[in-house]
Design a protein around this motif. Sequence first.
Motif, PDB file in Angstrom:
ATOM      1  N   ARG A 133       0.606  -0.935  -0.021  1.00  0.00           N
ATOM      2  CA  ARG A 133      -0.317   0.067   0.072  1.00  0.00           C
ATOM      3  C   ARG A 133       0.670   0.724   0.304  1.00  0.00           C
ATOM      4  O   ARG A 133       0.460   1.613  -0.944  1.00  0.00           O
ATOM      5  CB  ARG A 133      -0.560   0.253   1.514  1.00  0.00           C
ATOM      6  N   GLU A 134       1.962   0.867   0.836  1.00  0.00           N
ATOM      7  CA  GLU A 134       2.631   2.121   0.910  1.00  0.00           C
ATOM      8  C   GLU A 134       3.071   2.164  -0.453  1.00  0.00           C
ATOM      9  O   GLU A 134       3.532   3.651  -1.206  1.00  0.00           O
ATOM     10  CB  GLU A 134       4.046   2.117   1.468  1.00  0.00           C
ATOM     11  N   CYS A 135       3.350   1.194  -1.018  1.00  0.00           N
ATOM     12  CA  CYS A 135       3.962   1.483  -2.760  1.00  0.00           C
ATOM     13  C   CYS A 135       3.401   2.146  -3.291  1.00  0.00           C
ATOM     14  O   CYS A 135       3.665   2.751  -4.030  1.00  0.00           O
ATOM     15  CB  CYS A 135       4.989   0.388  -2.818  1.00  0.00           C
ATOM     16  N   LEU A 136       2.062   1.740  -3.487  1.00  0.00           N
ATOM     17  CA  LEU A 136       0.622   2.606  -4.156  1.00  0.00           C
ATOM     18  C   LEU A 136       0.956   3.777  -4.395  1.00  0.00           C
ATOM     19  O   LEU A 136       0.581   4.615  -4.628  1.00  0.00           O
ATOM     20  CB  LEU A 136       0.055   1.163  -4.040  1.00  0.00           C
ATOM     21  N   ASP A 137       0.743   4.763  -2.614  1.00  0.00           N
ATOM     22  CA  ASP A 137       0.572   5.617  -2.651  1.00  0.00           C
ATOM     23  C   ASP A 137       1.664   6.379  -2.992  1.00  0.00           C
ATOM     24  O   ASP A 137       1.968   7.165  -3.735  1.00  0.00           O
ATOM     25  CB  ASP A 137       0.748   5.564  -0.818  1.00  0.00           C
ATOM     26  N   ALA A 138       2.961   5.966  -2.701  1.00  0.00           N
ATOM     27  CA  ALA A 138       3.975   6.703  -3.983  1.00  0.00           C
ATOM     28  C   ALA A 138       4.489   5.832  -5.477  1.00  0.00           C
ATOM     29  O   ALA A 138       5.339   6.987  -6.160  1.00  0.00           O
ATOM     30  CB  ALA A 138       5.193   6.076  -2.728  1.00  0.00           C
ATOM     31  N   GLY A 139       3.249   5.936  -6.300  1.00  0.00           N
ATOM     32  CA  GLY A 139       3.204   6.084  -7.416  1.00  0.00           C
ATOM     33  C   GLY A 139       4.220   4.596  -7.796  1.00  0.00           C
ATOM     34  O   GLY A 139       4.111   5.412  -8.785  1.00  0.00           O
ATOM     35  N   LEU A 140       4.054   3.603  -7.114  1.00  0.00           N
ATOM     36  CA  LEU A 140       5.270   2.600  -7.416  1.00  0.00           C
ATOM     37  C   LEU A 140       3.913   1.358  -8.453  1.00  0.00           C
ATOM     38  O   LEU A 140       3.562   0.722  -7.222  1.00  0.00           O
ATOM     39  CB  LEU A 140       6.130   1.496  -6.817  1.00  0.00           C
ATOM     40  N   SER A 141       4.496   0.724  -9.121  1.00  0.00           N
ATOM     41  CA  SER A 141       3.450  -0.392  -9.207  1.00  0.00           C
ATOM     42  C   SER A 141       4.237  -1.875  -8.394  1.00  0.00           C
ATOM     43  O   SER A 141       5.250  -1.799  -8.015  1.00  0.00           O
ATOM     44  CB  SER A 141       4.152  -0.870 -10.886  1.00  0.00           C
ATOM     45  N   VAL A 142       4.206  -2.741  -8.145  1.00  0.00           N
ATOM     46  CA  VAL A 142       4.816  -3.656  -7.000  1.00  0.00           C
ATOM     47  C   VAL A 142       4.071  -5.596  -8.019  1.00  0.00           C
ATOM     48  O   VAL A 142       3.478  -5.532  -8.062  1.00  0.00           O
ATOM     49  CB  VAL A 142       3.060  -3.890  -5.783  1.00  0.00           C
ATOM     50  N   PHE A 143       5.840  -6.110  -7.724  1.00  0.00           N
ATOM     51  CA  PHE A 143       5.602  -7.131  -7.723  1.00  0.00           C
ATOM     52  C   PHE A 143       5.834  -7.937  -6.817  1.00  0.00           C
ATOM     53  O   PHE A 143       6.244  -7.967  -5.805  1.00  0.00           O
ATOM     54  CB  PHE A 143       6.854  -8.084  -8.276  1.00  0.00           C
ATOM     55  N   LEU A 144       4.183  -8.472  -6.126  1.00  0.00           N
ATOM     56  CA  LEU A 144       4.382  -8.815  -5.081  1.00  0.00           C
ATOM     57  C   LEU A 144       4.544 -10.433  -4.796  1.00  0.00           C
ATOM     58  O   LEU A 144       3.966 -11.377  -5.144  1.00  0.00           O
ATOM     59  CB  LEU A 144       2.841  -9.033  -4.437  1.00  0.00           C
ATOM     60  N   PHE A 145       5.498 -10.933  -4.461  1.00  0.00           N
ATOM     61  CA  PHE A 145       5.779 -12.475  -4.117  1.00  0.00           C
ATOM     62  C   PHE A 145       5.731 -13.341  -2.867  1.00  0.00           C
ATOM     63  O   PHE A 145       5.178 -14.073  -3.112  1.00  0.00           O
ATOM     64  CB  PHE A 145       7.588 -12.969  -4.759  1.00  0.00           C
ATOM     65  N   SER A 146       4.996 -11.993  -2.474  1.00  0.00           N
ATOM     66  CA  SER A 146       4.609 -13.009  -0.625  1.00  0.00           C
ATOM     67  C   SER A 146       3.514 -13.457  -0.969  1.00  0.00           C
ATOM     68  O   SER A 146       3.046 -13.603  -2.152  1.00  0.00           O
ATOM     69  CB  SER A 146       4.359 -11.866   0.139  1.00  0.00           C
ATOM     70  N   ASP A 147       3.237 -14.641   0.118  1.00  0.00           N
ATOM     71  CA  ASP A 147       1.994 -15.381  -0.132  1.00  0.00           C
ATOM     72  C   ASP A 147       1.845 -15.250   1.200  1.00  0.00           C
ATOM     73  O   ASP A 147       2.561 -14.402   2.076  1.00  0.00           O
ATOM     74  CB  ASP A 147       2.054 -16.821  -0.050  1.00  0.00           C
ATOM     75  N   ASN A 148       0.302 -15.593   1.276  1.00  0.00           N
ATOM     76  CA  ASN A 148      -0.553 -15.298   2.614  1.00  0.00           C
ATOM     77  C   ASN A 148      -0.930 -14.166   2.906  1.00  0.00           C
ATOM     78  O   ASN A 148      -0.781 -13.304   3.604  1.00  0.00           O
ATOM     79  CB  ASN A 148       0.449 -15.830   3.913  1.00  0.00           C
ATOM     80  N   VAL A 149      -1.196 -13.345   1.459  1.00  0.00           N
ATOM     81  CA  VAL A 149      -1.703 -11.863   1.922  1.00  0.00           C
ATOM     82  C   VAL A 149      -2.914 -12.401   1.850  1.00  0.00           C
ATOM     83  O   VAL A 149      -3.492 -13.006   0.788  1.00  0.00           O
ATOM     84  CB  VAL A 149      -1.200 -11.219   0.710  1.00  0.00           C
ATOM     85  N   PRO A 150      -3.721 -11.969   2.839  1.00  0.00           N
ATOM     86  CA  PRO A 150      -5.971 -11.971   2.795  1.00  0.00           C
ATOM     87  C   PRO A 150      -6.302 -11.776   1.948  1.00  0.00           C
ATOM     88  O   PRO A 150      -5.494 -10.676   1.505  1.00  0.00           O
ATOM     89  CB  PRO A 150      -6.274 -11.160   4.537  1.00  0.00           C
ATOM     90  N   LEU A 151      -7.094 -12.024   1.470  1.00  0.00           N
ATOM     91  CA  LEU A 151      -7.666 -11.794   0.170  1.00  0.00           C
ATOM     92  C   LEU A 151      -8.407 -10.620   0.539  1.00  0.00           C
ATOM     93  O   LEU A 151      -8.496  -9.952  -0.354  1.00  0.00           O
ATOM     94  CB  LEU A 151      -8.953 -12.979   0.255  1.00  0.00           C
ATOM     95  N   ASP A 152      -8.999  -9.863   1.446  1.00  0.00           N
ATOM     96  CA  ASP A 152      -9.452  -8.729   1.240  1.00  0.00           C
ATOM     97  C   ASP A 152      -8.707  -7.878   0.837  1.00  0.00           C
ATOM     98  O   ASP A 152      -8.579  -7.022   0.737  1.00  0.00           O
ATOM     99  CB  ASP A 152     -10.006  -8.570   2.713  1.00  0.00           C
ATOM    100  N   GLN A 153      -7.260  -7.879   1.277  1.00  0.00           N
ATOM    101  CA  GLN A 153      -6.475  -7.108   1.199  1.00  0.00           C
ATOM    102  C   GLN A 153      -5.875  -6.757  -0.028  1.00  0.00           C
ATOM    103  O   GLN A 153      -5.265  -5.242  -0.753  1.00  0.00           O
ATOM    104  CB  GLN A 153      -5.041  -7.630   2.675  1.00  0.00           C
ATOM    105  N   GLU A 154      -5.508  -7.927  -0.679  1.00  0.00           N
ATOM    106  CA  GLU A 154      -5.588  -8.511  -2.326  1.00  0.00           C
ATOM    107  C   GLU A 154      -6.352  -7.634  -3.125  1.00  0.00           C
ATOM    108  O   GLU A 154      -6.443  -6.354  -3.981  1.00  0.00           O
ATOM    109  CB  GLU A 154      -5.588  -9.961  -2.850  1.00  0.00           C
ATOM    110  N   ILE A 155      -7.775  -7.217  -2.235  1.00  0.00           N
ATOM    111  CA  ILE A 155      -8.592  -7.122  -3.143  1.00  0.00           C
ATOM    112  C   ILE A 155      -8.915  -5.205  -3.145  1.00  0.00           C
ATOM    113  O   ILE A 155      -8.237  -4.459  -4.175  1.00  0.00           O
ATOM    114  CB  ILE A 155     -10.319  -7.231  -3.357  1.00  0.00           C
ATOM    115  N   ASP A 156      -8.759  -4.747  -2.068  1.00  0.00           N
ATOM    116  CA  ASP A 156      -8.036  -3.096  -1.351  1.00  0.00           C
ATOM    117  C   ASP A 156      -6.435  -3.323  -2.230  1.00  0.00           C
ATOM    118  O   ASP A 156      -6.816  -2.190  -2.896  1.00  0.00           O
ATOM    119  CB  ASP A 156      -7.990  -2.939  -0.206  1.00  0.00           C
ATOM    120  N   LEU A 157      -5.719  -3.797  -2.330  1.00  0.00           N
ATOM    121  CA  LEU A 157      -4.926  -3.314  -3.171  1.00  0.00           C
ATOM    122  C   LEU A 157      -4.783  -3.179  -4.693  1.00  0.00           C
ATOM    123  O   LEU A 157      -4.772  -2.215  -5.100  1.00  0.00           O
ATOM    124  CB  LEU A 157      -3.427  -4.091  -2.412  1.00  0.00           C
TER     125      LEU A 157
END
Lengths: 595, 414
Positions: A133-157
């Motif tokens: 989220r910080e990265c998006l706020d700063a205008g960066l696209s994100v390559f998100l290798f991490s797993d176990n990210v909660p579904l609702d957070q994925e949707i928000d991102l």
Amino acid sequence: MAVLQTVVRRGAYYDSVTLLKVQLALRDMDGIEEAGVVMATPHNQQILADNGLLTPEARDAGPDDLVVVVRAVDEARAAEALGRLDELLARRVESSGVSTYRPKTLRSALRTQPGTNLALISVPGRYAAGLARECLDAGLSVFLFSDNVPLDQEIDLKRQAAEKGLLVMGPDCGTALVGGVGLGFANVVRRGPVGVVAASGTGLQEVSVLLHRYGTGVSHGLGTGGRDLSDAVGGASFRAALAALAADPGTEIIVLISKPPSPQVAAAVLADARAAGKPVVVHFLGEQRRGRQDNLHFAATLRETAAVAAALAGSRQAPERIQAGDVPQFRFAPGQRYLRGLYSGGTLCYEAVALLASRLGHPWTNTPLDAAYKMDGLGPSREDTLLDLGDDAFTVGRLHPMMDPEPRARRLVQEASDPETAVILLDVVLGYGAHADPASVLAPAVAEARSLARREGRDLAVVVSICGTDEDPQPAAAQAEALARAGALVQWSHEQAVLTALAVLEQAGRPVRLEEAAGAGEAGEAALPAGSGSGQAQAPQAFVQAMNGKIVAVNAGVGTFAEALAAQGVPVVDMDWRPPAAGDDRLRSLLDRLR
Amino acid sequence: MSSRIDEANREALERVLKSRPVLKTIAIARDVIPGMDENTLLHAGPPITWDRMSGPVRGAVIGALLLEGRASTPEEAAELAASGKIRFDSCHHHQAVGPMAGLISPSMPVYVVENETYGNRAYATLNEGYGKVLRYGAYDEEVLNRLRWMANTMAPVLKAAIEAVGGIDLKAMMAQAIHMGDEGHNRNKAGSALFLRALAGAIARNAPDAETAAQVLEFMAGNELTFLNPVMAACKATMDAAHGIEGSTMVTAMARNGTDFGIRVSGLGDRWFTAPSKVPDGLYFPGFGPEHANPDVGDSTITETAGIGGFAMAAAPAIVQFIGGTPEMALEATHEMYEITLGENEAFGIPHLNFRGTPTGIDIRKVVETGIVPRINTGIAHKEPGIGQIGAGLVQPPMECFIQAVEAMAEALG
């Protein structure tokens, strides 16, 4: 009398790759019998307990504490090993002669590297979304290798990314090729007119490698993570990536790869594809659909996907002809009947399951098409068994098999000792992020497996599918040669490897359907959804600008990803990321209130 | 709420950056320090009672009572101190700061620094030099005689000289000293030389005779910490101007009394957030080790609070010879401080970082979030009174202070 010594560092975060390397180094030291180097999550504490390393200090540590336990022949050796801990933990940093400082916060990373447009995130899942989220706020696209990210957070991102014209690749995205730059696990392939969107990591790698082999190349290969095409996420990243490629002048042909999405998501994706104004090759893994519908070309395997796209790109280099018949003769003993597949690439394993299901019968596997054949694989194999050894069940406390081939080499020999095993099938995935020389570990294991079988009066076929190019950090030709010298039948596409394995299996007396029934899987008119009512996805403009400009990256988490970017000449700041508020949830929530 | 805190911090930081501390004159403590009276002794750090004071602070109290003529023996002085007749209070509560024990007694001369932008003033004593000195808890005749000479002979000359040159722009002088390799806390070699250069002529002209002028000049020339006390007062005048802004999470004071480490926060009024003071980690003079060290003490952390000292280490790589470490570590220290600060002070450019301003304005939120505590360079005092400085090094402020402050701020904002 062995002694245990423990070091606990409170709130000291290190990525798992670093820790596993330190663990290996400690274990190799003189007088050290066993070592555990972990973040003290309950799970890891269990692993320590299983290895007789759970000291009282280790038990009292928390999930954001680094715990190091060694079992040594005496106190002096233990102390000596632990005394080298700092040196082992220190990540190498190129000395610029000015400063070797690694920023600990995104803000500071961006201050030191203006123009940053992409973030690679591989920190633990519960922190990943916050950082993304910080990265998006700063205008960066994100390559998100991490797993176990909660579904609702994925949707928000992904909603936030869409608003800002950015792209979130992931969570659980293992690979991408953005403007020729490989992210995560990625092969070095020629640039060319084919753009790929994939919700499957090794699917993207296999297709990009084959496009390269077929004489064409990749404009961009965008990963989305496997959950993107679920109903809940609705293909948000997949559709945005498709729109980006549709609008990209450097992309003439688009390839889409995914497990079969739900009908609603499939309809939306295919509607976007039809409106792309370019040929689109569609491959839903495990589906036998083929044929053409307007600008849509369906393909039934990864190899076929690459071949169709290469043909559309006008490549004059003909794809190899898939032949199943031409294999050497093996002298199998009676009772040698079965195929065992040991995979590092999940998508490849899944494809093999699908190919076997229609030609031999559904194998036992941890990546089944049909849940009735599901097994966890932690116990012994039975009958025909295909295992994705990159599955979570196998990688707890260990490196992914692409990074550490040792456990797979051991399993290979174990399978060879089973008198029912006739054929063993392996994938070897090369490229950035992968082990520096997998053949150095696997080839001796292949030789040992084959001689073990022969000593016991049997024969054994080992078939290897190589996913790599000669431009990879581990040149594919040399890897293939080493494996072939050890007696493996090396194949350059996964489909060909599976067909080869089946042809050998036929020698063991198994009924195999090597030729497909004519007309199988032709796409019927009814199989395609009608026009879409969901509106077309918008191209993420800021991301499009980044992918066609110069990638400038920050990395948080696995350090080898930053090293791979640096090796490709990409400016990258490798953050010295730590869990916010040392992982204290109460403080994190207080800080959230003070934003 | 977010914008409220950010807005408050913007204002607090702006006040720091716009402050212009100028050394105006020297005066006697009782005449200028608000709330100072004959029964008051000021000390470094957050408030503390006699029974909890550490060795060097007690020694300094005894010395101050002897100096003031309130007792004729150390035993008498200790008895008086314990009697409850003496009011002990923090320098910080009286617009003042003092290094190490930080004792200010009514008759002591103090520098008067005015923040010309905002009109507030701050005070600090004159530096006694190295070795056996009151601020490290020494109180024998040699120490007291030196203090008397400073009050009776040096201070009047220096006062006249400062006034004669029309005051000294401390901010400009600090900036110059940073370009010359000072960080303003443990290293004031350049600043002390600049200070002496600025005043030498006026000292010669205003001394009653050549011998007095020579004594004053030699005393200042022999003490590379001469400039520390004016710098501390300048930092105090700067940070006080930024204190009391509702909603601001910026730290306006960090101080130690030898027993507790305490911080104050702009938006949290006069509260101190305290935790036990730690023993610094550093290089010891021959014959001394950590077993001799007193827990961290002194108001000199006002320098780090204002964005110099440990925060400006990248400008002062030579300091690692004194406190230990490598020049790379000095660079790293400053880089790390940018992670926890609100802004940069352009007035204090660091040559090696292409004149990037020093990291300025500690944000309690960033400290707690990143787990990075402010970097502090400090002298190390012997735990027995009267022995003096036994080394120098780094000290970690306790994270608990910042956590308490974050909790208080969350509560204050509801």
